[in-house]
Design an enzyme around this catalytic site. Structure first.
Site, PDB file in Angstrom:
ATOM      1  N   GLY A   1       0.827  -1.212   0.000  1.00  0.00           N
ATOM      2  CA  GLY A   1       0.000   0.000   0.000  1.00  0.00           C
ATOM      3  C   GLY A   1       0.858   1.257   0.000  1.00  0.00           C
ATOM      4  O   GLY A   1       0.611   2.193  -0.769  1.00  0.00           O
TER       5      GLY A   1
ATOM      6  N   CYS B   1     -16.876  11.929  15.904  1.00  0.00           N
ATOM      7  CA  CYS B   1     -18.037  11.069  15.657  1.00  0.00           C
ATOM      8  C   CYS B   1     -18.504  10.418  16.963  1.00  0.00           C
ATOM      9  O   CYS B   1     -19.189  11.063  17.749  1.00  0.00           O
ATOM     10  CB  CYS B   1     -17.705  10.044  14.574  1.00  0.00           C
ATOM     11  SG  CYS B   1     -19.191   9.402  13.786  1.00  0.00           S
TER      12      CYS B   1
ATOM     13  N   HIS C   1     -15.752  12.988  10.359  1.00  0.00           N
ATOM     14  CA  HIS C   1     -14.405  12.442  10.554  1.00  0.00           C
ATOM     15  C   HIS C   1     -13.369  13.338   9.874  1.00  0.00           C
ATOM     16  O   HIS C   1     -12.960  13.053   8.738  1.00  0.00           O
ATOM     17  CB  HIS C   1     -14.325  11.030   9.964  1.00  0.00           C
ATOM     18  CG  HIS C   1     -15.079  10.011  10.753  1.00  0.00           C
ATOM     19  ND1 HIS C   1     -14.540   9.385  11.845  1.00  0.00           N
ATOM     20  CD2 HIS C   1     -16.334   9.534  10.616  1.00  0.00           C
ATOM     21  CE1 HIS C   1     -15.424   8.537  12.346  1.00  0.00           C
ATOM     22  NE2 HIS C   1     -16.533   8.620  11.619  1.00  0.00           N
TER      23      HIS C   1
ATOM     24  N   GLU D   1     -10.322  13.474  10.338  1.00  0.00           N
ATOM     25  CA  GLU D   1      -9.021  12.811  10.145  1.00  0.00           C
ATOM     26  C   GLU D   1      -8.798  12.359   8.706  1.00  0.00           C
ATOM     27  O   GLU D   1      -7.665  12.273   8.248  1.00  0.00           O
ATOM     28  CB  GLU D   1      -8.869  11.621  11.108  1.00  0.00           C
ATOM     29  CG  GLU D   1      -9.806  10.440  10.895  1.00  0.00           C
ATOM     30  CD  GLU D   1     -11.133  10.548  11.643  1.00  0.00           C
ATOM     31  OE1 GLU D   1     -11.553  11.679  11.952  1.00  0.00           O
ATOM     32  OE2 GLU D   1     -11.759   9.493  11.908  1.00  0.00           O
TER      33      GLU D   1
HETATM   34  N1  GLN Z   1     -21.575   4.395  16.702  1.00  0.00           N
HETATM   35  C1  GLN Z   1     -21.903   5.726  16.336  1.00  0.00           C
HETATM   36  C2  GLN Z   1     -23.005   5.770  15.275  1.00  0.00           C
HETATM   37  O1  GLN Z   1     -23.280   4.808  14.616  1.00  0.00           O
HETATM   38  C3  GLN Z   1     -20.672   6.507  15.904  1.00  0.00           C
HETATM   39  C4  GLN Z   1     -20.045   5.989  14.651  1.00  0.00           C
HETATM   40  C5  GLN Z   1     -18.627   6.445  14.437  1.00  0.00           C
HETATM   41  O2  GLN Z   1     -17.954   6.865  15.369  1.00  0.00           O
HETATM   42  N2  GLN Z   1     -18.120   6.349  13.227  1.00  0.00           N
HETATM   43  O3  GLN Z   1     -23.613   6.782  15.056  1.00  0.00           O
END
Ligand code: GLN
Length: 546
Positions: A18, A381, A507, A509
């Site tokens: 990768g 998240c 996200h 990141e």
């Molecule tokens: N488990 C949470 C949801 O489904 C957060 C998901 C995550 O952190 N990617 O909303």
């Protein structure tokens, strides 16, 4: 017309294919040749989205919402492109497409076979990416190791491509490992010879062999591989283990891989410019003062589960000229009044994404610690859900505030399915995925970080902030600094009376790049770097008040 480079792996998995693909992308792009990349995963899952992070590490999400292998993250970071669904192909997708067509009667009763039906579908995926991206070169990583049963249709398709596009337009690169025998103190080439034989049996003669090794590779070894594997001497490229993955493009360039590819494929390049990569690597190798950050998560035993988070932290740390001291905290260890002494020494706490109830209470405890002790906190998240649960418990005066993901009967569902989501039962393909717009509130930390008011970020979740609690939490000091343009969804929130406590539903990141840290990570580290903790000393020179 695009040209194709196929990268296969031999001897063992995890050999660094990768990063090799990503680095080939970097050295071509440094010559103004446009590139894109594709990963072929031989497993039968339709996408990596429902696979355990313990088996495959992080699930990387593209802007258009594909859940993919973490290698795509490396391609994006190294090539600095935003990839799409077309870059991720699994055997499961190929077979379900072919079988779906057979069920619809598209083949008019013909016999459906791996060759040609499956291989044609695979080749269509190569061509579709080429057409859509219009890249000069499409680099395709064949997942798995040559010799695996599952990988055969992909290799067969790669072989067939040579006659379709012509020899000047295709290149086969084989990445192998040279194991070191301690008893005789030598590197062994036999496994490489065998894996090249295996490739030839399928009909692919590699043009270039990249040899991974933990020890320097002698001229003698290079000659031997050249002779036995029938590749030019200069096409045996040594790649000894380096201290940072960002050095790999520099090493490959130094060994002549860039010129070799350009010559073999008759590309028309500009002179290469890897100066930014050189600067980055120089900086990484310079001793810098550390910033200690705790990553509190449930999959910390397998650090690849947080690959992009760690990379984004690195990019931000380098921006501030500091070094990252990352403490991996399994969140379960903080539960049931567990020992939180590790948190006393860190300058920032990050709670990344995740699914399921295990370890949640430990993460909530970390968020309480961050809020009360005024330690910078970044929630991603699930990390936002945790911050909202924690703040909800504080604001509502009840330990029962929760997400319905973890307690379906909580009297205070501060995180919940939105009304129109209720009734969803299946787990595949039911998430909010990919880019969504978000409006930032002037004067907030989020708006300050981004320096703009409308952003787009990548999502991957089912649950959302429950609007019924907006006012009550706001009264207690929560700021909703990012909302969906219609105002319905909370995308970013912050704790007002705190130096830097911010969480986002998306996200960030995935969007961070070496040399261009993501604004939220940059400002999180900016806030953390000046925090003094137990046993630490202020940096020299001392400010005047000392
Ligand atoms: N488990 C949470 C949801 O489904 C957060 C998901 C995550 O952190 N990617 O909303």
């Amino acid at each position: 017309m695009s040209k194709y480079i196929f990268v296969t792996g031999g001897v063992v998995s995890s050999v660094g294919k990768g990063i090799t693909v990503a680095s080939i992308g970097t050295i071509l792009k440094s010559r103004q040749i446009s590139v894109t990349a594709q990963k072929l995963d031989p497993y039968l899952n339709v996408d990596p989205g429902t696979m355990s992070p313990y088996q495959h590490g992080e699930v990387f999400v593209t802007q258009d919402g594909a859940e993919t292998d973490l290698d795509l993250g490396n391609y994006e970071r190294f090539i600095d492109v935003n990839l799409t669904t077309e870059s991720s192909v699994t055997s499961g997708q190929i077979y379900s497409e072919v079988i779906g067509r057979e069920r619809r009667g598209d083949f008019l009763g013909g016999t459906i076979q791996v060759v040609p039906h499956v291989t044609t579908e695979i080749k269509d995926r190569f061509k579709r990416l080429a057409e859509k991206s219009k890249a000069d070169v499409v680099i395709i990583e064949v997942g798995g190791t040559v010799g695996d049963i599952e990988g055969l249709p992909f290799l067969e398709a790669a072989r067939q491509m040579r006659n379709e596009v012509g020899r000047d337009n295709i290149l086969y690169v084989h990445v192998t490992l040279l194991p070191y025998l301690n008893s005789t103190k030598e590197l062994k080439t036999k496994p490489t010879q065998h894996s090249v034989n295996e490739l030839r049996r399928i009909g692919i003669q590699p043009d270039i062999i990249v040899c991974r090794s933990d020890y320097p590779i002698s001229e003698e070894i290079r000659n031997k591989i050249s002779l036995f594997c029938d590749v030019e001497r200069k096409a045996v490229i040594p790649l000894t283990t380096v201290s940072t993955i960002y050095e790999v493009p520099l090493v490959l360039e130094e060994e002549g891989l860039g010129e070799l590819i350009v010559d073999k494929m008759k590309l028309k390049p500009q002179p290469p410019d890897l100066s930014q990569w050189q600067e980055l690597v120089n900086l990484i190798k310079t001793p810098r003062q550390p910033v200690k950050i705790a990553l509190v998560g449930k999959y910390v035993e397998l650090q690849d589960a947080y690959f992009s988070v760690r990379e984004a932290l690195q990019h931000a740390i380098l921006h501030h000229g500091r070094d990252l001291e990352l403490v991996w905290v399994p969140s379960e260890t903080l539960e049931n009044n567990g020992d939180d002494s590790v948190l006393r020494t860190v300058q920032g706490i990050i709670v990344p994404g995740g699914f399921g109830i295990r370890g949640i209470e430990g993460m909530v405890r970390a968020a309480t610690y961050a809020r009360e002790k005024k330690i910078p906190y970044l929630g991603l998240c699930l990390g936002m859900h945790v911050m909202v649960i924690e703040f909800g418990r504080y604001a509502l005066g009840s330990d029962e505030a929760n997400s319905t993901e973890f307690n379906a009967d909580t009297p205070y569902p501060v995180i919940d399915f939105l009304p129109d989501q209720k009734g969803q039962k299946i787990k595949g393909g039911t998430m909010r995925l990919g880019n969504y717009p978000c409006k930032l509130v002037d004067g907030s930390r989020a708006a300050q970080a981004y320096g703009q008011s409308l952003i787009e970020e990548r999502h991957r979740h089912r649950y959302e902030f429950n609007n019924e609690y907006r006012q009550r939490l706001e009264k207690a000091g929560m700021v909703y600094s990012g909302l969906s343009p219609d105002g319905r969804l909370v995308e970013v929130c912050e704790v007002a009376d705190h130096p830097w406590m911010l969480a986002c539903q998306f996200h960030p990141e995935f969007g961070s790049r070496p040399g261009h840290p993501h604004p939220l990570f940059r400002d999180f580290i900016g806030a953390a770097k000046d925090v003094l903790r137990e046993g630490a000393q202020p940096p020299l020179p001392l400010p005047s008040q000392y």
